[in-house]
Every structure is written in C-alpha cells, then in structure tokens.
Design an enzyme around this catalytic site. Structure first.
Site, short mmCIF file in Angstrom:
data_model
loop_
_atom_site.label_atom_id
_atom_site.label_comp_id
_atom_site.label_asym_id
_atom_site.label_seq_id
_atom_site.Cartn_x
_atom_site.Cartn_y
_atom_site.Cartn_z
N CYS A 58 -9.54 5.75 9.11
CA CYS A 58 -8.63 5.12 10.07
C CYS A 58 -7.17 5.24 9.66
O CYS A 58 -6.27 4.96 10.47
CB CYS A 58 -8.99 3.64 10.24
SG CYS A 58 -10.64 3.34 10.88
N CYS A 118 0.85 -1.19 0.00
CA CYS A 118 0.00 0.00 0.00
C CYS A 118 0.89 1.24 0.00
O CYS A 118 1.77 1.37 0.86
CB CYS A 118 -0.93 0.00 1.21
SG CYS A 118 -1.97 1.48 1.35
N CYS A 142 -8.43 2.47 4.49
CA CYS A 142 -9.49 3.32 5.02
C CYS A 142 -8.95 4.74 5.18
O CYS A 142 -7.95 4.94 5.88
CB CYS A 142 -10.01 2.78 6.35
SG CYS A 142 -11.29 3.83 7.10
N CYS A 191 -0.07 3.53 3.58
CA CYS A 191 0.35 3.14 4.93
C CYS A 191 1.62 2.29 4.92
O CYS A 191 2.19 2.05 5.99
CB CYS A 191 -0.78 2.39 5.65
SG CYS A 191 -1.22 0.79 4.90
N CYS A 205 -13.78 0.45 11.57
CA CYS A 205 -13.97 -0.23 10.29
C CYS A 205 -14.60 -1.59 10.53
O CYS A 205 -14.36 -2.23 11.56
CB CYS A 205 -12.64 -0.40 9.56
SG CYS A 205 -12.10 1.09 8.69
N CYS A 222 -17.93 2.14 9.58
CA CYS A 222 -19.25 2.39 10.16
C CYS A 222 -19.13 3.42 11.27
O CYS A 222 -18.48 3.16 12.29
CB CYS A 222 -19.85 1.09 10.70
SG CYS A 222 -21.50 1.30 11.41
#
Length: 333
Positions: free
Chosen positions: A164, A147, A161, A150, A181, A175
């Site tokens: 987060c 990624c 996310c 991150c 998450c 949510c």
C-alpha cells in the site's frame, strides 16, 4: 669496506622492496571492500526491484481474489436457495423451511457486510509528522518518530506496508483476499467476517448433507429434471464450504489467540524472537500490551461484555476507547 658498503646498500634496497611489497595488501583489502560493497548494493537493488515486482503483482492479484470470493459466495448461495432448500423436508413444513432460509440469509448477510467493511474501511492512517513535530517543539516533548518511507508519524505498533506504500496503525498484515491492509480501523470487521463466514459454511454444509441422499444418491426424485446439474452443484458447494471452514478454523483460531493476548501477526513473530532471547538470558518476557483477556478483547471490539454479544454487530457496539496511536501498556504503569 667497499664490499660492506655495497652489502649495506643491498640491504637498504631489500628493505625498500619489502616495503613496496607490503603496501599492496592494504590496497587489496580496499579493493575487496569496494567489491563487497558493490555486491551488497547490487543485492539491495535486486531486493528492492523484487519488492516492487511483488507489490505490483499483489495489486493485480488482490482485485482478482476479491472477485473470486464474491463468485464463490454467490455460487453457494444460489445452490442453497435454488437447489437444496426446495428439496428439504423439515418439521414445521413451509414455516420451518422459511426459518432456515432466514437464518441462512442472516449469516451470509453479516459475513458479506463485514467483508465489505474490511475492504473499504481505512485500516488506520497515522497523523502527519510535521504537525506533531511542531507541537513537540512548543511543549519540549520528545521528538516523535517519523517513517523514512512515507514521511508520516510512526507510532508504536504501526508498520509501513510495502504494497500500500503507507504506514498502518496497529498493522496486522496485508490481506490479498480483501485487497487491503488489516489494521486498527478494520480488524474487528475482519474477525467478524471470519466468524460469520465459518458459521455460514457449517450451516450450508449441514443443509447440503441433508439434501445429499435425495440429490446425490438419488433416493428420491429419480426422474426429476435437472437432478444431474443439482448433484454437481451441491457436491461442489459442499466441498467449498468444508474447505473454507477448515481454513477458517486455522486462521480464525490463530486470530482469536492474537485478540486475547493483544498481539498482531507482526508482533507475534517479533515476540517469539524476544521470548527466545529472554529464555537464553534466563529472563522472563511478557508482551507489554497484554492487559488480560477481557481488556484485550474490549480493546478490539469495544467496552462491552462478551456474553451480551453486542460486539457481533459493530453498528450497535460501543467504539473502542483507544485511538490507534496510543495504547495502554504495562510499561506505562
């Protein structure tokens, strides 16, 4: 001849002028390209700033919604045990009322337990990229995907996310009602929370309807102190339960479909696009992770038969055989 020479010189000058006038369009195109690039960079910066503002807003909104959810649950429980339950006249007398109270406490306890588990359980953190990359170099295996946000390993079905600020294994969505998450680690608790909460709403609404004639219509206990207060609480709790139940029927039905087809909310949207493209190309698209309803269900709730209902109690149910990083698929066969 001199005139022709002069004319020839004039033609040469005209050609030079034409060349000079032919150059600006290229420079104009370059200027337009730079301006467009600057506009795109500005838009990208605005979008990135908007994402940061939305992320900060969601971080503030999440705890507020969690507190609101607890307040609504406590209010309905108080109305049920303090106001509605004492007025009930059921077969079996006090023993029947005690059974109803135990069943109500059982439903709300399981709902709150799974709600807390959804909040505090890690949704699924991918492993560090450096360790996997080193192992891949030693074994000449394909280089793992990383990624770029991150820096962790980004396996299939994992997504980053933006709220987060981390990757989540088999991410479904973020949510705000759980301030977390929903992913591989807490998705079973999220589904069970919706199940038990829907059952608790149906049970509580039925109890409130039972008490409706006595308290709301005042067919009995006309001179009972606090009847007006009880009427307001029961009517409000009844509307809360019905509203939540309708919302859970829509959301819970959608997630039941996702469980049985082995999809996440993100994958459902992506698969719709792929299915539309395959239909345009006269091809058949199938979700590669769809292994059949039974195996799809057991991949989420563990290898236990549906009718044994052990999956309803996570501490008693066997754990899923998947690790959240590697999933069996039709392509692997």
């Amino acid at each position: 001849p001199a005139g022709r020479m002069a004319g020839g010189g004039g033609d040469a000058a005209e050609v030079d002028d034409a060349k000079e006038h032919a150059r600006p369009p290229g420079a104009a195109r370059m200027a337009c390209w730079r301006a467009m690039r600057g506009c795109l960079l500005s838009v990208d910066g605005c979008l990135e700033g908007g994402v940061r503002v939305a992320s900060a807003f969601m971080k503030v909104l999440g705890p507020c919604l969690v507190l609101l959810a607890h307040f609504l649950i406590l209010f309905v429980v108080y109305t049920y045990l303090r106001l509605a339950w004492p007025l009930m006249d059921v077969p079996g007398g006090e023993f029947g009322k005690a059974l109803l109270a135990v069943w109500g406490v059982f439903l709300i306890t399981n709902a709150v337990y799974n709600y807390w588990q959804t909040i505090f359980t890690d949704a699924g953190t991918p492993p560090e990229y450096a360790e996997l990359a080193k192992a891949a170099e030693e074994t000449d295996a394909p280089k793992p995907k990383q990624c770029h946000k991150c820096g962790r390993h980004k396996p299939p079905r994992a997504h980053h996310c933006s709220i987060c600020h981390r990757c989540v294994l088999k991410m479904d969505h973020h949510c705000p009602w759980v301030n977390n998450c929903v992913g591989w680690g807490n998705y079973p608790h999220f589904c069970l929370f919706m199940l038990f909460l829907a059952m608790a709403c149906v049970f509580a609404a039925a109890i409130f309807i039972w008490s409706f004639p006595d308290v709301v219509l005042q067919t009995r206990f006309r001179r009972l102190p606090g009847t007006r207060y009880a009427r307001k609480c029961i009517a409000t709790s009844f509307m809360i339960c019905v509203s939540i139940f309708i919302a859970l029927c829509i959301l819970g039905g959608f997630h039941a479909y996702l469980v049985l087809t082995n999809q996440t909310t993100i994958e459902f949207q992506l698969n719709m696009i792929k299915r539309r493209e395959s239909r345009q190309n006269a091809e058949l698209f199938r979700n590669p992770y769809d292994l059949g309803r039974t195996r799809n269900f057991q991949q989420v709730f563990g290898p236990t038969p549906f009718l044994r209902f052990r999956w309803i109690f996570p501490p008693l149910a066997p754990k899923s055989t998947c690790d959240g990083v590697v999933f069996p698929s039709l392509r692997a066969r």
